[in-house]
Design a protein around this motif. Structure first.
Motif, PDB file in Angstrom:
ATOM      1  N   LEU A  29      -0.764   4.996   7.307  1.00 33.04           N
ATOM      2  CA  LEU A  29      -1.797   6.029   7.414  1.00 33.04           C
ATOM      3  C   LEU A  29      -2.078   6.366   8.875  1.00 33.04           C
ATOM      4  CD1 LEU A  29      -3.860   7.853   6.067  1.00 33.04           C
ATOM      5  CD2 LEU A  29      -5.408   5.896   5.932  1.00 33.04           C
ATOM      6  N   ALA A  30      -2.176   5.349   9.715  1.00 33.86           N
ATOM      7  CA  ALA A  30      -2.413   5.572  11.144  1.00 33.86           C
ATOM      8  C   ALA A  30      -1.245   6.328  11.770  1.00 33.86           C
ATOM      9  CB  ALA A  30      -2.631   4.234  11.851  1.00 33.86           C
ATOM     10  N   LEU A  47     -12.832   6.697   7.739  1.00 30.82           N
ATOM     11  CA  LEU A  47     -12.515   5.490   6.966  1.00 30.82           C
ATOM     12  C   LEU A  47     -11.828   4.447   7.842  1.00 30.82           C
ATOM     13  CD1 LEU A  47     -11.255   7.083   3.627  1.00 30.82           C
ATOM     14  CD2 LEU A  47     -13.391   5.827   3.988  1.00 30.82           C
ATOM     15  N   LEU A  48     -10.929   4.900   8.709  1.00 30.49           N
ATOM     16  CA  LEU A  48     -10.194   3.962   9.562  1.00 30.49           C
ATOM     17  C   LEU A  48     -11.082   3.294  10.607  1.00 30.49           C
ATOM     18  CD1 LEU A  48      -6.785   5.781  10.046  1.00 30.49           C
ATOM     19  CD2 LEU A  48      -7.282   3.765   8.658  1.00 30.49           C
ATOM     20  N   GLU A  49     -12.258   3.828  10.834  1.00 28.90           N
ATOM     21  CA  GLU A  49     -13.188   3.189  11.764  1.00 28.90           C
ATOM     22  C   GLU A  49     -13.983   2.063  11.103  1.00 28.90           C
ATOM     23  OE1 GLU A  49     -15.620   5.885  13.966  1.00 28.90           O
ATOM     24  OE2 GLU A  49     -13.905   6.750  15.007  1.00 28.90           O
ATOM     25  N   GLU A  72     -13.061  -1.166   9.409  1.00 35.57           N
ATOM     26  CA  GLU A  72     -12.059  -2.171   9.030  1.00 35.57           C
ATOM     27  C   GLU A  72     -12.488  -3.066   7.875  1.00 35.57           C
ATOM     28  OE1 GLU A  72      -9.616  -4.449  11.745  1.00 35.57           O
ATOM     29  OE2 GLU A  72     -10.175  -3.083  13.360  1.00 35.57           O
ATOM     30  N   HIS A  73     -13.775  -3.215   7.665  1.00 35.55           N
ATOM     31  CA  HIS A  73     -14.238  -4.107   6.598  1.00 35.55           C
ATOM     32  C   HIS A  73     -13.836  -3.621   5.199  1.00 35.55           C
ATOM     33  CE1 HIS A  73     -17.527  -1.151   6.772  1.00 35.55           C
ATOM     34  NE2 HIS A  73     -17.743  -1.466   5.508  1.00 35.55           N
ATOM     35  N   ILE A  74     -13.396  -2.366   5.069  1.00 34.28           N
ATOM     36  CA  ILE A  74     -12.954  -1.885   3.751  1.00 34.28           C
ATOM     37  C   ILE A  74     -11.444  -2.050   3.552  1.00 34.28           C
ATOM     38  CG2 ILE A  74     -14.892  -0.282   3.496  1.00 34.28           C
ATOM     39  CD1 ILE A  74     -12.976   2.013   4.175  1.00 34.28           C
ATOM     40  N   PHE A  75     -10.725  -2.540   4.562  1.00 32.69           N
ATOM     41  CA  PHE A  75      -9.284  -2.796   4.412  1.00 32.69           C
ATOM     42  C   PHE A  75      -9.105  -4.062   3.587  1.00 32.69           C
ATOM     43  CE2 PHE A  75      -8.403  -0.954   8.953  1.00 32.69           C
ATOM     44  CZ  PHE A  75      -8.926   0.264   8.557  1.00 32.69           C
ATOM     45  N   GLU A  76      -8.063  -4.063   2.767  1.00 34.93           N
ATOM     46  CA  GLU A  76      -7.805  -5.225   1.915  1.00 34.93           C
ATOM     47  C   GLU A  76      -6.323  -5.576   1.928  1.00 34.93           C
ATOM     48  OE1 GLU A  76      -9.507  -5.062  -1.990  1.00 34.93           O
ATOM     49  OE2 GLU A  76     -11.109  -3.722  -1.334  1.00 34.93           O
ATOM     50  N   PRO A  77      -6.008  -6.866   1.693  1.00 36.46           N
ATOM     51  CA  PRO A  77      -4.590  -7.252   1.620  1.00 36.46           C
ATOM     52  C   PRO A  77      -3.947  -6.689   0.353  1.00 36.46           C
ATOM     53  CG  PRO A  77      -6.017  -9.133   1.182  1.00 36.46           C
ATOM     54  CD  PRO A  77      -6.911  -7.991   1.547  1.00 36.46           C
ATOM     55  N   GLU A  78      -2.631  -6.589   0.396  1.00 37.15           N
ATOM     56  CA  GLU A  78      -1.895  -6.061  -0.756  1.00 37.15           C
ATOM     57  C   GLU A  78      -1.988  -7.032  -1.921  1.00 37.15           C
ATOM     58  OE1 GLU A  78       2.372  -4.014  -1.749  1.00 37.15           O
ATOM     59  OE2 GLU A  78       2.260  -5.409  -0.097  1.00 37.15           O
ATOM     60  N   THR A  79      -2.131  -6.467  -3.125  1.00 44.83           N
ATOM     61  CA  THR A  79      -2.110  -7.281  -4.339  1.00 44.83           C
ATOM     62  C   THR A  79      -0.973  -6.801  -5.211  1.00 44.83           C
ATOM     63  OG1 THR A  79      -3.673  -5.768  -5.397  1.00 44.83           O
ATOM     64  CG2 THR A  79      -4.608  -7.711  -4.304  1.00 44.83           C
ATOM     65  N   ASP A  80      -0.606  -7.605  -6.197  1.00 41.65           N
ATOM     66  CA  ASP A  80       0.499  -7.230  -7.082  1.00 41.65           C
ATOM     67  C   ASP A  80       0.153  -6.056  -7.990  1.00 41.65           C
ATOM     68  OD1 ASP A  80       2.145  -9.147  -6.041  1.00 41.65           O
ATOM     69  OD2 ASP A  80       1.612 -10.656  -7.538  1.00 41.65           O
ATOM     70  N   LEU A  87      -7.730   3.075  18.110  1.00 41.42           N
ATOM     71  CA  LEU A  87      -7.576   2.426  16.805  1.00 41.42           C
ATOM     72  C   LEU A  87      -6.237   2.768  16.164  1.00 41.42           C
ATOM     73  CD1 LEU A  87     -11.109   2.841  15.154  1.00 41.42           C
ATOM     74  CD2 LEU A  87     -10.032   0.719  15.903  1.00 41.42           C
ATOM     75  N   LEU A  88      -5.853   4.045  16.191  1.00 43.30           N
ATOM     76  CA  LEU A  88      -4.574   4.449  15.598  1.00 43.30           C
ATOM     77  C   LEU A  88      -3.418   3.731  16.268  1.00 43.30           C
ATOM     78  CD1 LEU A  88      -5.016   8.309  15.063  1.00 43.30           C
ATOM     79  CD2 LEU A  88      -5.224   6.486  13.370  1.00 43.30           C
TER      80      LEU A  88
END
Length: 175
Positions: A13-14, A51-53, A55-63, A92-93
């Motif tokens: 996305l960045a 949204l990119l500002e 970071e607390h809403i970023f999550e690791p990939e899940t199956d 940030l980008l």
């Protein structure tokens, strides 16, 4: 066409935001594993930047396609007329595209997309498209095929009289 997915990788996305100047993007998803990706809605560039500002809403990939139940950001927090701090966003980008940890982090775009975004079929009338832009004040319009797959995006600039005449003339010239 540059499309985003409901579950989007932060580094990708960045990179997309850093390498394009598009004002909005179609968002697609695959309803079932054996289905094609179909149009779900759109999201604006400014909303993605906001949204990119956060970071607390970023999550690791899940199956699977589920995300944790963290509360989405409020409408007021992501809806802005212009970016408050362009130099911070640029920094940030750059970090998101170069730091390997962001290759494994994702963002759930579903709460933020415009699910009622207009779209037109690929063979929709040019005159009616122009009327849609004028009457609804659109900036961009997603073009889909009969299976609702994204095949293009029309912008206001595409419908400006001179470039449009030139494009039509090039189409009509015998090859």
């Amino acid at each position: 066409v540059r499309v985003l997915h409901l579950k989007e990788n932060i580094a990708s996305l960045a990179q997309l935001l850093a390498s394009t100047s598009h004002g909005g993007f179609p968002v697609v998803c695959r309803p079932k594993p054996d289905h094609v990706e179909v149009f779900q809605g759109t999201i604006k560039r400014l909303e993605l930047c906001m949204l990119l500002e956060n970071e607390h809403i970023f999550e690791p990939e899940t199956d699977n396609d589920t995300f944790s139940s963290s509360l989405p950001l409020s409408y007021e927090k992501i809806t802005v007329e212009k970016l408050p701090n362009l130099s911070r966003l640029t920094m940030l980008l750059n970090r998101y595209t170069t730091d390997p940890q962001y290759q494994q982090l994702f963002i759930n775009l579903e709460p933020y997309i415009n699910k009622s975004a207009m779209s037109v079929q690929a063979h929709f009338s040019l005159q009616r498209t122009y009327i849609l832009f004028r009457t609804l004040g659109l900036r961009h319009l997603t073009v889909v095929d009969p299976q609702n797959r994204v095949v293009g995006v029309i912008t206001r600039k595409d419908l400006m009289p001179f470039p449009l005449e030139e494009k039509l003339r090039l189409q009509l010239v015998p090859r």
